[in-house]
Design a protein around this motif. Structure first.
Motif, PDB file in Angstrom:
ATOM      1  N   SER A  55       0.833  -1.195   0.000  1.00 27.20           N
ATOM      2  CA  SER A  55       0.000   0.000   0.000  1.00 27.20           C
ATOM      3  C   SER A  55       0.869   1.246   0.000  1.00 27.20           C
ATOM      4  O   SER A  55       2.064   1.195   0.318  1.00 27.20           O
ATOM      5  N   LYS A  56       0.246   2.372  -0.359  1.00 24.34           N
ATOM      6  CA  LYS A  56       0.938   3.651  -0.385  1.00 24.34           C
ATOM      7  C   LYS A  56      -0.074   4.741  -0.089  1.00 24.34           C
ATOM      8  O   LYS A  56      -1.241   4.656  -0.493  1.00 24.34           O
TER       9      LYS A  56
ATOM     10  N   PRO B 111      -7.951   2.547   7.691  1.00 24.30           N
ATOM     11  CA  PRO B 111      -7.903   1.698   6.498  1.00 24.30           C
ATOM     12  C   PRO B 111      -9.280   1.542   5.861  1.00 24.30           C
ATOM     13  O   PRO B 111     -10.295   1.435   6.541  1.00 24.30           O
ATOM     14  N   LEU B 112      -9.287   1.523   4.527  1.00 24.13           N
ATOM     15  CA  LEU B 112     -10.478   1.195   3.754  1.00 24.13           C
ATOM     16  C   LEU B 112     -10.234  -0.145   3.057  1.00 24.13           C
ATOM     17  O   LEU B 112      -9.209  -0.784   3.260  1.00 24.13           O
ATOM     18  N   ASP B 113     -11.153  -0.578   2.259  1.00 27.80           N
ATOM     19  CA  ASP B 113     -10.961  -1.824   1.518  1.00 27.80           C
ATOM     20  C   ASP B 113      -9.835  -1.662   0.506  1.00 27.80           C
ATOM     21  O   ASP B 113      -9.509  -0.555   0.074  1.00 27.80           O
ATOM     22  N   THR B 114      -9.246  -2.770   0.108  1.00 28.61           N
ATOM     23  CA  THR B 114      -8.181  -2.834  -0.906  1.00 28.61           C
ATOM     24  C   THR B 114      -6.991  -1.941  -0.545  1.00 28.61           C
ATOM     25  O   THR B 114      -6.396  -1.309  -1.406  1.00 28.61           O
ATOM     26  N   TRP B 115      -6.674  -1.880   0.734  1.00 26.03           N
ATOM     27  CA  TRP B 115      -5.486  -1.186   1.204  1.00 26.03           C
ATOM     28  C   TRP B 115      -5.433   0.278   0.780  1.00 26.03           C
ATOM     29  O   TRP B 115      -4.386   0.802   0.420  1.00 26.03           O
ATOM     30  N   GLN B 116      -6.580   0.930   0.832  1.00 24.08           N
ATOM     31  CA  GLN B 116      -6.637   2.373   0.655  1.00 24.08           C
ATOM     32  C   GLN B 116      -6.803   3.015   2.023  1.00 24.08           C
ATOM     33  O   GLN B 116      -7.164   2.357   3.001  1.00 24.08           O
ATOM     34  N   TRP B 117      -6.577   4.343   2.084  1.00 20.01           N
ATOM     35  CA  TRP B 117      -6.581   5.020   3.379  1.00 20.01           C
ATOM     36  C   TRP B 117      -7.404   6.293   3.318  1.00 20.01           C
ATOM     37  O   TRP B 117      -7.404   6.997   2.314  1.00 20.01           O
ATOM     38  N   GLU B 118      -8.090   6.581   4.431  1.00 17.31           N
ATOM     39  CA  GLU B 118      -8.904   7.789   4.544  1.00 17.31           C
ATOM     40  C   GLU B 118      -8.427   8.603   5.743  1.00 17.31           C
ATOM     41  O   GLU B 118      -8.298   8.085   6.857  1.00 17.31           O
ATOM     42  N   LYS B 119      -8.169   9.888   5.511  1.00 13.54           N
ATOM     43  CA  LYS B 119      -7.757  10.771   6.605  1.00 13.54           C
ATOM     44  C   LYS B 119      -8.986  11.154   7.428  1.00 13.54           C
ATOM     45  O   LYS B 119      -9.964  11.653   6.902  1.00 13.54           O
TER      46      LYS B 119
END
Length: 384
Positions: free
Chosen positions: A57-58, A98-106
């Motif tokens: 992830s990034k 963390p969100l699904d599929t290794w995404q990120w929300e601030k």
């Protein structure tokens, strides 16, 4: 060869000291053999395994200021705990879920207008609270960052201000710091209440030397180590606050920093880093070192150097140790990882997109490695 007091040793005393050192080395060998049984089934090799880091992830911190640190911790929202990431730029600290599929929300952001952020200070086994150290070249403030339970708004609590030399988060909701000058140095432990405010304070006996770093001792809950500017290691009893021992370590490496300590069979195994180490032809560049200390006699001996593999160059810039793995950012801009039990470098991560690595941390919630660049890019790797 001299005692700490500076008095020369007699021939008989020298022989007795040599016998003690030989005994200490034998005890280390027995303990190391026992530790290595834990990894007996792992393949051993002299070359590094380039496939041991997997990018999963990034995230990009869009604050516009220079990134300085990253950490991972548990945060609770609506009764559910999640493994979150904390990113720090010069004037902004953000919490990402963390969100699904290794995404990120601030989800939360704390702003600082006067004093920039130097580092994140995670406190182990604490949820919903993180500490940060603020300052320019030296730490001037330590603040706790949390959220109001009433309206979910971000809050900052000033914990300490002044001339702060070192700080470390400890287990059981505690934070240790040293502050002041040599003449009026204070070593203080504060315990957090649930709302993030300091609940109680305890002072430890200060050494007559400036403290550079602290290190908790795994397997000895009421012990704390410190490294000093005079290349000494000091040890405290956290129950009484008493300074138990001062132990001088090898002058071959100046400004040694303690990252981790382990207690086994009455001995202390201490992992140090050496930012001022010079390259040795036979060994390459030593980045970390394992020393063993007999805390009763203060005798100590270096037992293992963790050097860069052939073809790699650079000195220690900053790093992190978790369990028996050590990671370091080098002055070359590369990240290198060592298995402390196997004794060799297992992975090297070169700069990405012509951007040097600036900091690296092991996640506090899993076995992931967090690596950051000054432009705000944070990369998350699975170490396998």
């Amino acid at each position: 060869m001299e005692e700490p007091s500076g008095k020369p040793l007699s021939c008989a005393e020298k022989e007795k000291l040599k016998e003690k050192l030989a005994f200490l080395k034998r005890e280390y060998s027995k303990t190391l053999a026992r530790l290595q049984t834990k990894v007996a089934d792992l393949p051993t090799c002299d070359s590094l395994n380039p496939g041991s880091l997997q990018l999963i992830s990034k995230l990009k911190n869009p604050s516009g200021s220079c990134s300085v640190d990253v950490s991972a911790m548990w945060w609770e929202r609506a009764g559910f705990k999640e493994p979150c990431i904390i990113t720090a730029c010069e004037y902004v600290v953000s919490l990402w879920r963390p969100l699904d599929t290794w995404q990120w929300e601030k989800i939360y952001t704390w702003h600082f207008t006067e004093v920039p952020v130097l580092q994140i200070v995670p406190v182990p086994d604490v949820c919903d609270l993180v500490c940060v150290a603020l300052g320019s070249l030296e730490i001037r403030e330590i603040r706790a960052l949390l959220c109001s339970s009433e309206d979910e708004s971000e809050k900052q609590v000033l914990l300490k201000s002044g001339n702060i030399k070192a700080v470390l988060g400890l287990t059981r909701r505690r934070l240790v710091s040293s502050s002041g000058t040599l003449c009026d140095q204070q070593v203080e432990i504060m315990t957090f209440a649930e709302d993030g405010r300091s609940k109680e304070k305890q002072f430890l006996m200060p050494p007559e030397e400036t403290i550079l770093t602290f290190g908790e001792v795994q397997g000895m809950q009421e012990a704390l180590l410190g490294t000093t500017i005079m290349n000494n290691i000091v040890i405290w009893n956290l129950k009484t606050g008493q300074l138990l021992k001062k132990m001088h370590i090898d002058d071959s490496y100046q400004a040694s920093v303690c990252h981790k300590a382990y207690s086994e069979m009455g001995l202390l195994f201490v992992v140090l880093s050496h930012s001022c180490a010079k390259e040795r032809e036979a060994l390459g560049s030593p980045v970390f070192q394992l020393i063993v200390i007999n805390p009763k006699t203060t005798l100590n001996v270096g037992v293992m150097l963790y050097c860069l593999p052939q073809g790699q160059a650079g000195r220690f810039l900053e790093g992190d140790v978790k369990d028996h793995f050590a990671a370091a950012v080098l002055t070359s801009g590369t990240i290198a990882i060592w298995d402390l039990l196997l004794g060799h470098c297992t992975a090297v991560l070169p700069p990405i997109s012509d951007q040097n690595w600036s900091f690296v941390k092991w996640s506090g919630t899993d076995s992931h490695l967090l690596a950051g660049q000054k432009d705000g890019n944070i990369f998350i790797y699975r170490y396998i």
